[in-house]
Write a protein that holds these residues in place. Structure first.
Motif, mmCIF file in Angstrom:
data_model
loop_
_atom_site.group_PDB
_atom_site.id
_atom_site.type_symbol
_atom_site.label_atom_id
_atom_site.label_comp_id
_atom_site.label_asym_id
_atom_site.label_seq_id
_atom_site.Cartn_x
_atom_site.Cartn_y
_atom_site.Cartn_z
ATOM 1 N N GLU A 169 17.424 48.226 23.331
ATOM 2 C CA GLU A 169 17.311 49.521 22.662
ATOM 3 C C GLU A 169 18.584 50.336 22.875
ATOM 4 O O GLU A 169 19.095 50.963 21.949
ATOM 5 N N HIS A 170 19.100 50.324 24.086
ATOM 6 C CA HIS A 170 20.345 51.022 24.394
ATOM 7 C C HIS A 170 21.507 50.426 23.579
ATOM 8 O O HIS A 170 22.347 51.152 23.041
ATOM 9 N N ALA A 171 21.541 49.097 23.486
ATOM 10 C CA ALA A 171 22.598 48.427 22.724
ATOM 11 C C ALA A 171 22.518 48.782 21.243
ATOM 12 O O ALA A 171 23.549 48.949 20.581
ATOM 13 N N ALA A 172 21.308 48.934 20.719
ATOM 14 C CA ALA A 172 21.130 49.256 19.302
ATOM 15 C C ALA A 172 21.747 50.603 18.949
ATOM 16 O O ALA A 172 22.236 50.797 17.827
ATOM 17 N N THR A 173 21.754 51.533 19.898
ATOM 18 C CA THR A 173 22.352 52.846 19.614
ATOM 19 C C THR A 173 23.872 52.793 19.652
ATOM 20 O O THR A 173 24.530 53.650 19.073
ATOM 21 N N LYS A 174 24.437 51.792 20.305
ATOM 22 C CA LYS A 174 25.892 51.708 20.449
ATOM 23 C C LYS A 174 26.548 50.703 19.507
ATOM 24 O O LYS A 174 27.767 50.719 19.342
ATOM 25 N N LEU B 119 27.290 52.297 8.130
ATOM 26 C CA LEU B 119 26.088 51.669 7.603
ATOM 27 C C LEU B 119 25.105 51.579 8.764
ATOM 28 O O LEU B 119 25.510 51.654 9.921
ATOM 29 N N PRO B 120 23.820 51.410 8.486
ATOM 30 C CA PRO B 120 22.896 51.235 9.610
ATOM 31 C C PRO B 120 23.326 50.031 10.453
ATOM 32 O O PRO B 120 23.413 48.918 9.948
ATOM 33 N N HIS B 121 23.685 50.282 11.676
ATOM 34 C CA HIS B 121 24.111 49.243 12.620
ATOM 35 C C HIS B 121 25.318 48.463 12.120
ATOM 36 O O HIS B 121 25.441 47.266 12.380
ATOM 37 N N GLY B 122 26.221 49.130 11.386
ATOM 38 C CA GLY B 122 27.407 48.439 10.902
ATOM 39 C C GLY B 122 28.389 49.384 10.243
ATOM 40 O O GLY B 122 28.326 50.589 10.435
ATOM 41 N N ALA B 123 29.283 48.811 9.453
ATOM 42 C CA ALA B 123 30.313 49.588 8.790
ATOM 43 C C ALA B 123 30.875 48.796 7.616
ATOM 44 O O ALA B 123 30.727 47.576 7.548
ATOM 45 N N ALA B 124 31.533 49.514 6.720
ATOM 46 C CA ALA B 124 32.204 48.889 5.585
ATOM 47 C C ALA B 124 33.490 49.643 5.308
ATOM 48 O O ALA B 124 33.577 50.850 5.537
ATOM 49 N N CYS B 125 34.467 48.922 4.836
ATOM 50 C CA CYS B 125 35.753 49.519 4.480
ATOM 51 C C CYS B 125 36.347 48.663 3.374
ATOM 52 O O CYS B 125 36.138 47.452 3.349
ATOM 53 N N GLU B 126 37.062 49.286 2.493
ATOM 54 C CA GLU B 126 37.709 48.563 1.411
ATOM 55 C C GLU B 126 39.189 48.875 1.430
ATOM 56 O O GLU B 126 39.601 49.943 1.878
ATOM 57 N N PHE B 127 39.963 47.956 0.939
ATOM 58 C CA PHE B 127 41.371 48.227 0.718
ATOM 59 C C PHE B 127 41.816 47.429 -0.481
ATOM 60 O O PHE B 127 41.235 46.419 -0.844
ATOM 61 N N GLY B 128 42.802 47.954 -1.135
ATOM 62 C CA GLY B 128 43.298 47.296 -2.330
ATOM 63 C C GLY B 128 44.396 48.117 -2.954
ATOM 64 O O GLY B 128 44.877 49.093 -2.381
ATOM 65 N N THR B 129 44.767 47.717 -4.148
ATOM 66 C CA THR B 129 45.789 48.425 -4.900
ATOM 67 C C THR B 129 45.266 48.719 -6.290
ATOM 68 O O THR B 129 44.472 47.949 -6.841
ATOM 69 N N ARG B 130 45.694 49.827 -6.824
ATOM 70 C CA ARG B 130 45.366 50.163 -8.208
ATOM 71 C C ARG B 130 46.543 49.864 -9.144
ATOM 72 O O ARG B 130 46.493 50.165 -10.325
ATOM 73 N N GLN B 131 47.579 49.274 -8.608
ATOM 74 C CA GLN B 131 48.750 48.938 -9.418
ATOM 75 C C GLN B 131 48.397 47.813 -10.382
ATOM 76 O O GLN B 131 47.779 46.818 -9.990
ATOM 77 N N ARG C 242 32.509 39.882 17.982
ATOM 78 C CA ARG C 242 32.158 39.357 19.308
ATOM 79 C C ARG C 242 32.428 40.406 20.383
ATOM 80 O O ARG C 242 31.625 40.591 21.303
ATOM 81 N N LEU C 243 33.554 41.089 20.263
ATOM 82 C CA LEU C 243 33.900 42.148 21.206
ATOM 83 C C LEU C 243 32.883 43.289 21.143
ATOM 84 O O LEU C 243 32.439 43.808 22.178
ATOM 85 N N ALA C 244 32.477 43.675 19.937
ATOM 86 C CA ALA C 244 31.500 44.761 19.785
ATOM 87 C C ALA C 244 30.178 44.397 20.458
ATOM 88 O O ALA C 244 29.598 45.215 21.186
ATOM 89 N N VAL C 245 29.710 43.186 20.242
ATOM 90 C CA VAL C 245 28.452 42.751 20.848
ATOM 91 C C VAL C 245 28.574 42.706 22.368
ATOM 92 O O VAL C 245 27.693 43.173 23.092
ATOM 93 N N SER C 246 29.692 42.174 22.864
ATOM 94 C CA SER C 246 29.849 42.115 24.320
ATOM 95 C C SER C 246 29.957 43.507 24.936
ATOM 96 O O SER C 246 29.446 43.737 26.029
ATOM 97 N N GLU C 247 30.582 44.442 24.226
ATOM 98 C CA GLU C 247 30.690 45.818 24.742
ATOM 99 C C GLU C 247 29.318 46.477 24.889
ATOM 100 O O GLU C 247 29.074 47.166 25.864
ATOM 101 N N VAL C 248 28.469 46.285 23.897
ATOM 102 C CA VAL C 248 27.186 46.993 23.933
ATOM 103 C C VAL C 248 26.152 46.303 24.820
ATOM 104 O O VAL C 248 25.198 46.941 25.259
ATOM 105 N N LEU C 249 26.332 45.033 25.084
ATOM 106 C CA LEU C 249 25.364 44.331 25.910
ATOM 107 C C LEU C 249 25.733 44.314 27.395
ATOM 108 O O LEU C 249 24.923 43.936 28.226
ATOM 109 N N LEU C 250 26.932 44.715 27.740
ATOM 110 C CA LEU C 250 27.344 44.730 29.146
ATOM 111 C C LEU C 250 26.971 46.028 29.820
ATOM 112 O O LEU C 250 26.772 47.035 29.336
#
Length: 129
Positions: A11-16, A65-77, A121-129
């Motif tokens: 439960e603690h990990a889910a918040t982080k 996002l719920p328990h995540g994130a999104a980002c986009e990158f690109g060009t309009r050229q 992997r780093l994110a999961v290890s950070e929140v579970l330690l």
């Protein structure tokens, strides 16, 4: 560890986990965009004439996002797809081209995949330690 302790820990990990994933996504996209800009700085990618195309690669802010994130990158050229994939044929003005591709996005994808996997992997290890 008792089942109650495990439940509390999860439960603690889910918040982080959301912020940890957001940080990893932002890091991955920032490095990926830099890699694409690098590949768009000369052969085998497109040559730099003014630097406008290379500099046109932009990131959107990381969206939560719920328990995540999104980002986009690109060009309009308009030349983006033509540079990446090449172009053979007549354009809308009737000019005929046989332009070979100068890939600069595709070569960055394996690097971004590996970086994102390592960041998750780093994110999961950070929140579970």
């Amino acid at each position: 560890m008792t089942p109650e302790q495990l439940a509390d820990r999860l439960e603690h990990a889910a918040t982080k986990i959301g912020p940890a994933i957001q940080k990893g996504v932002k890091h991955t996209v920032t490095l990926g965009a830099a890699r694409i800009r690098g590949h768009a700085s000369g052969r085998p990618g497109p040559n730099v004439i003014s630097g406008d195309y290379r500099d046109s690669w932009q990131l959107t802010p990381v969206r939560r996002l719920p328990h995540g994130a999104a980002c986009e990158f690109g060009t309009r050229q308009p030349q983006g797809r033509r540079l990446e994939f090449g172009f053979v044929g007549a354009d809308s003005l009737g000019r005929v081209y046989d332009q070979k591709p100068f890939p600069h996005v595709e070569p960055a994808i394996p690097f971004m995949e590996q970086t994102l996997l390592a960041q998750m992997r780093l994110a999961v290890s950070e929140v579970l330690l």
